[in-house]
Structures are given as C-alpha cells and as structure tokens.
Design an enzyme around this catalytic site. Structure first.
Site, short mmCIF file in Angstrom:
data_model
loop_
_atom_site.label_atom_id
_atom_site.label_comp_id
_atom_site.label_asym_id
_atom_site.label_seq_id
_atom_site.Cartn_x
_atom_site.Cartn_y
_atom_site.Cartn_z
N GLY A 160 0.84 -1.20 0.00
CA GLY A 160 0.00 0.00 0.00
C GLY A 160 0.87 1.24 0.00
O GLY A 160 1.88 1.31 -0.71
N ARG A 161 0.50 2.22 0.83
CA ARG A 161 1.25 3.49 0.86
C ARG A 161 2.73 3.26 1.16
O ARG A 161 3.60 3.80 0.50
CB ARG A 161 0.68 4.41 1.93
CG ARG A 161 -0.69 4.93 1.63
CD ARG A 161 -1.09 5.98 2.67
NE ARG A 161 -2.47 6.36 2.47
CZ ARG A 161 -3.51 5.73 3.04
NH1 ARG A 161 -3.31 4.71 3.86
NH2 ARG A 161 -4.74 6.12 2.79
N ILE A 162 3.00 2.45 2.19
CA ILE A 162 4.38 2.27 2.63
C ILE A 162 5.09 1.22 1.77
O ILE A 162 6.19 1.46 1.26
CB ILE A 162 4.42 1.91 4.13
CG1 ILE A 162 3.86 3.08 4.96
CG2 ILE A 162 5.85 1.57 4.58
CD1 ILE A 162 3.59 2.78 6.41
N THR A 241 8.05 -3.38 10.25
CA THR A 241 7.80 -2.01 10.70
C THR A 241 6.30 -1.74 10.73
O THR A 241 5.89 -0.58 10.84
CB THR A 241 8.45 -0.98 9.74
OG1 THR A 241 7.95 -1.24 8.43
CG2 THR A 241 9.96 -1.04 9.77
N ARG A 243 3.01 -3.75 12.37
CA ARG A 243 2.45 -3.87 13.71
C ARG A 243 3.01 -5.12 14.36
O ARG A 243 3.14 -6.16 13.70
CB ARG A 243 0.91 -3.93 13.68
CG ARG A 243 0.24 -2.58 13.49
CD ARG A 243 0.41 -1.66 14.71
NE ARG A 243 -0.18 -0.35 14.53
CZ ARG A 243 0.49 0.75 14.15
NH1 ARG A 243 1.76 0.68 13.87
NH2 ARG A 243 -0.12 1.91 14.06
N GLU A 272 3.61 -2.66 23.74
CA GLU A 272 4.54 -1.52 23.60
C GLU A 272 4.45 -0.60 24.80
O GLU A 272 3.35 -0.27 25.25
CB GLU A 272 4.21 -0.77 22.32
CG GLU A 272 4.46 -1.64 21.09
CD GLU A 272 4.75 -0.85 19.83
OE1 GLU A 272 4.65 0.38 19.87
OE2 GLU A 272 5.08 -1.47 18.82
N HIS A 291 9.81 1.68 17.72
CA HIS A 291 8.58 2.17 17.06
C HIS A 291 8.71 3.65 16.69
O HIS A 291 7.88 4.47 17.08
CB HIS A 291 7.34 1.94 17.93
CG HIS A 291 6.07 1.98 17.10
ND1 HIS A 291 4.91 1.34 17.44
CD2 HIS A 291 5.80 2.60 15.91
CE1 HIS A 291 3.98 1.57 16.52
NE2 HIS A 291 4.51 2.35 15.58
N1 LIG Z 1 6.41 1.84 12.42
C1 LIG Z 1 5.66 2.92 12.38
O1 LIG Z 1 5.97 3.95 13.02
C2 LIG Z 1 4.42 2.94 11.53
C3 LIG Z 1 3.88 4.18 11.13
C4 LIG Z 1 2.79 4.19 10.28
C5 LIG Z 1 2.20 2.99 9.86
N2 LIG Z 1 2.72 1.81 10.31
C6 LIG Z 1 2.09 0.53 9.89
O2 LIG Z 1 2.49 0.23 8.56
C7 LIG Z 1 1.54 -0.69 7.99
C8 LIG Z 1 1.23 -0.31 6.55
O3 LIG Z 1 0.69 1.00 6.51
P1 LIG Z 1 0.22 1.65 5.11
O4 LIG Z 1 -0.03 3.10 5.39
O5 LIG Z 1 1.12 1.26 4.00
O6 LIG Z 1 -1.17 0.89 4.91
P2 LIG Z 1 -2.00 0.76 3.55
O7 LIG Z 1 -3.40 0.47 3.97
O8 LIG Z 1 -1.74 1.89 2.63
O9 LIG Z 1 -1.37 -0.55 2.88
C9 LIG Z 1 -1.52 -1.82 3.42
C10 LIG Z 1 -1.47 -2.82 2.27
O10 LIG Z 1 -1.51 -4.14 2.81
C11 LIG Z 1 -2.31 -4.93 1.95
N3 LIG Z 1 -2.80 -6.11 2.67
C12 LIG Z 1 -3.86 -6.21 3.52
N4 LIG Z 1 -3.96 -7.48 3.98
C13 LIG Z 1 -2.96 -8.17 3.41
C14 LIG Z 1 -2.56 -9.52 3.49
N5 LIG Z 1 -3.21 -10.42 4.25
N6 LIG Z 1 -1.48 -9.92 2.76
C15 LIG Z 1 -0.81 -9.04 1.98
N7 LIG Z 1 -1.16 -7.74 1.85
C16 LIG Z 1 -2.22 -7.32 2.56
C17 LIG Z 1 -3.42 -4.00 1.51
O11 LIG Z 1 -4.01 -4.45 0.28
C18 LIG Z 1 -2.66 -2.68 1.31
O12 LIG Z 1 -2.19 -2.54 -0.03
C19 LIG Z 1 0.35 -0.68 8.93
O13 LIG Z 1 0.39 -1.83 9.76
C20 LIG Z 1 0.58 0.55 9.80
O14 LIG Z 1 -0.02 0.38 11.06
C21 LIG Z 1 3.81 1.76 11.11
#
Ligand SMILES: NC(=O)c1ccc[n+]([C@@H]2O[C@H](COP(=O)([O-])OP(=O)(O)OC[C@H]3O[C@@H](n4cnc5c(N)ncnc54)[C@H](O)[C@@H]3O)[C@@H](O)[C@H]2O)c1
Length: 340
Positions: A160-162, A241, A243, A272, A291
């Site tokens: 997704g975004r990340i 990175t 959850r 956490e 984190h």
């Molecule tokens: N470490 C940090 O400080 C921090 C900060 C922000 C977000 N995060 C975490 O990063 C993660 C990703 O965030 P994002 O903004 O990219 O989310 P996002 O919703 O943009 O992308 C998530 C992607 O995962 C895919 N997905 C869902 N279930 C799946 C599965 N079973 N198998 C494979 N792919 C699957 C979705 O289709 C989506 O493309 C989240 O868990 C968020 O909580 C961590």
C-alpha cells in the site's frame, strides 16, 4: 465561529503554540490539555461542549463518547485509532477522522534502513569492533555471512502506501523484488509496473529479505508464526515495521535462537513498549528500533498541517480528509456538520 470550541485532549509536541495561533486566525475557542492518563470524568468535563476533539493517546471508550452530545468530529492524531470506540462514534453521529497519509515516506525509509542494517550486519560489526579493540586483534570469527545485496531477492508483503514506497526505493538495491498483496488495486499495480503477484508461501520460500507492510487485522494477526518462519531460508532476514502482532514474538525468538532464519529487523512489538525481559534484547541477530518508523521533524509538521486541514473542512461544513467510520454518513443522512 466564536461559538465553535475545539479541544486537544493530549499531545506529543513540545507545545501547541502554532495551533493556538492558527486557531486564533480562524476565530474559534481553542483549549488544550494533557489528559492521556486522566480519569474519565476529568476528560469528559474538559471536552464539555467541544464540537471538534483532537486526541492522541487518551482513551475514548463508549462511556466517554456517549457523554459528548455536542461533539461532531473526533480527529485522531495518528494513523491507528484503537483508543477511540468507532462504533460509539457512529452511534452518536460523530465522524472519526485519522491521518493515514502523514509518515509513509519515513516508515519506508525505516524499513530500508533496517534491511540494510541486517544485510551489512552493522550491529554485529559494532560488537566485533569493540571486542577486537579490547583484545588488540581483529577477530571476525563470529560474524555471520554477508551477501552482495544486488544479488538478493526482496519480498514485500503488503504494498500500500508504505510497501509501494519500499518497492520504488529498492529498485536499484536488490536484484529482484517480489510482492504479495492480494488486495492491491489495479491503479497501484499499473503505477508500479508489476506484472506478477506472489502468494505469501512462494515469497517466504524465495526471498532473502522479507519486509512486512500490511495492516493488523483478523487476517494478518500472527500471519508470520512458526510455519511461516520455517518456510524462510536459513540465510533470510525478516523486517517488521508494520504492527507487532503480525509476527508472533515467541516464534520469531525461537527462529532466531535456533537459526531458522539469519536475523530480523524489528520496529514494532506485540506490547509496547515491550517488557524489559524481552528475549529479543539478548539476541545479536535481532536489530531493534523503538517504534520510531513514523518519526521525523518533517512528518511531525505534516500531521499538524493535515489536522488543521480537517479543522478547516469542519468549519466549512465538509467531511474530514479521511473518515474512519464511513457508516456514520448513513446516520448523518447527508447533513453537513453544522446543520445537525
Ligand atoms: N512503524 C511505524 O511507526 C508505523 C507508522 C505508520 C504505519 N505503520 C504501519 O504500517 C503498515 C502499513 O501502513 P500503510 O499506510 O502502507 O497501509 P495501507 O493500507 O496503505 O497498505 C496496506 C497494504 O496491505 C495490503 N494487505 C492487507 N492485507 C494483506 C494480506 N493479508 N497480505 C498481503 N497484503 C495485505 C493492503 O491491500 C494494502 O495494499 C500498517 O500496519 C501501519 O499500522 C507503522
């Protein structure tokens, strides 16, 4: 707007001087507090008749939300919103907003940093340096294998975004990149030029590095447990990175201790902060960060500006940029906020 009251229940910034000035420009009544650990009564009393509530970590269960008849919008300062009862918001006709788009670049950078730290075994290298300095002779005998990164395969789970940023950033780093994301939309697939999608099993078996970027939900909780770690190569590294509870800590600890995989880079934990006796602390092949994937000076300002955009939308009678409880719209029946 002078009758509009907006409050911040708790915050992580050093001060909210910028917000005070911005709210003044908008002519709204603005108050802020640090009530993360306060009793519920105090929180309810502080929020009072506020129409907009900006919350960081303060718990907002149904018992609080049901006592906020004047509130129209709750903005969660961050991406996750597990401290706010979403169903209670909907029942009360309150929109719940989050800021899902503020630190994707930083988290992607953190993932790449952990990947490179694992690949170049930087933490082990530091230990060897200290031991060799103490003994007066280089001793690399305890160093694990280091491979040329450009010959290696990176597996990205969740794009997704990340994850898609990690995909782009690593184009010139890894020899091959594999993606597993069964829910990826066609636009993103086309934008990244992906022609093949992989199952989790295929990816785990083939990749030298696996980086996790899915949300935590019923499907992804413990998605990486003993059987999945067993599928990985003994020379492979796992980076998380996303959850903590996506990877079962107990299984990861066992995998590192028994050499099922070569190492791990971890930013997030099942609880956490993690307990002081977390076994991963004792394992030299565990590269651990606190984190802080989201963290940068720039992302700290991004979220403040994006929250202010949601405030502006509210004052203009518009929905926030991202509504969590989209089912509230049916309840609101198309009514603008201020007509309620
Ligand atoms: N470490 C940090 O400080 C921090 C900060 C922000 C977000 N995060 C975490 O990063 C993660 C990703 O965030 P994002 O903004 O990219 O989310 P996002 O919703 O943009 O992308 C998530 C992607 O995962 C895919 N997905 C869902 N279930 C799946 C599965 N079973 N198998 C494979 N792919 C699957 C979705 O289709 C989506 O493309 C989240 O868990 C968020 O909580 C961590």
């Amino acid at each position: 707007m002078a009758d509009t009251r907006i409050v911040v229940t708790d915050y992580i910034e050093d001060n909210l001087d910028w917000e005070v000035e911005e709210m003044k420009k908008r002519g709204v009544a603005f108050e802020h507090a640090q009530l993360k650990l306060a009793p519920q009564d105090e929180l309810v009393q502080f929020i009072g008749d506020a129409e907009v509530v900006i919350v960081n970590m303060a718990p907002m269960p149904e018992s609080v939300i049901s006592q906020l008849p004047g509130t129209r919008l709750i903005i969660r300062h961050g991406i996750g919103y597990d401290n706010v009862d979403t169903a209670a918001c909907t029942a009360q006709g309150i929109r719940l907003a989050n800021i899902p788009d503020y630190c994707a670049q930083e988290v992607a950078e953190q993932a790449v940093a952990l990947l490179l730290t694992c690949a170049r075994r930087l933490f082990e290298s530091r230990r060897i340096l200290e031991e060799s300095s103490a003994s007066g002779i280089w001793d690399f005998s305890t160093l694990g294998d280091i491979h040329r990164i450009s010959d290696q395969v990176l597996g990205i789970v969740g794009c997704g975004r990340i994850g898609s940023r990690v995909y782009r950033m690593t184009e010139n780093l890894f020899g091959e990149r594999m993606v597993c994301d069964p829910y990826m939309d066609d636009r993103r697939i086309a934008a990244l030029g992906l022609d093949t999608q992989h199952s989790l099993e295929d990816l785990l078996q083939a990749a030298d590095y696996v980086t996790i970027h899915t949300p935590l939900n019923d499907q992804t909780r413990y998605m990486i447990d003993q059987p999945q770690l067993r599928m990985m190569k003994p020379s492979a590294f796992l980076v998380n990175t996303a959850r903590g509870a996506i990877v079962k800590t107990e299984a990861l600890t066992k995998a590192l201790k028994e050499g099922w995989i070569a190492g791990a880079g971890i930013d997030v934990y099942e609880t956490e902060p993690p307990p002081a006796d977390l076994e991963l602390f004792d394992l030299p092949t565990a590269t651990l960060s606190s984190h802080l994937g989201w963290c940068s000076v720039e992302s700290g300002w991004d979220i403040r500006h994006k929250i202010m955009q949601d405030v502006d939308n509210y004052l203009a009678g518009l929905p926030p940029r991202f509504t969590v409880n989209t089912d509230v719209e049916a309840k609101l029946g198309g009514k603008a906020y201020r007509d309620m």
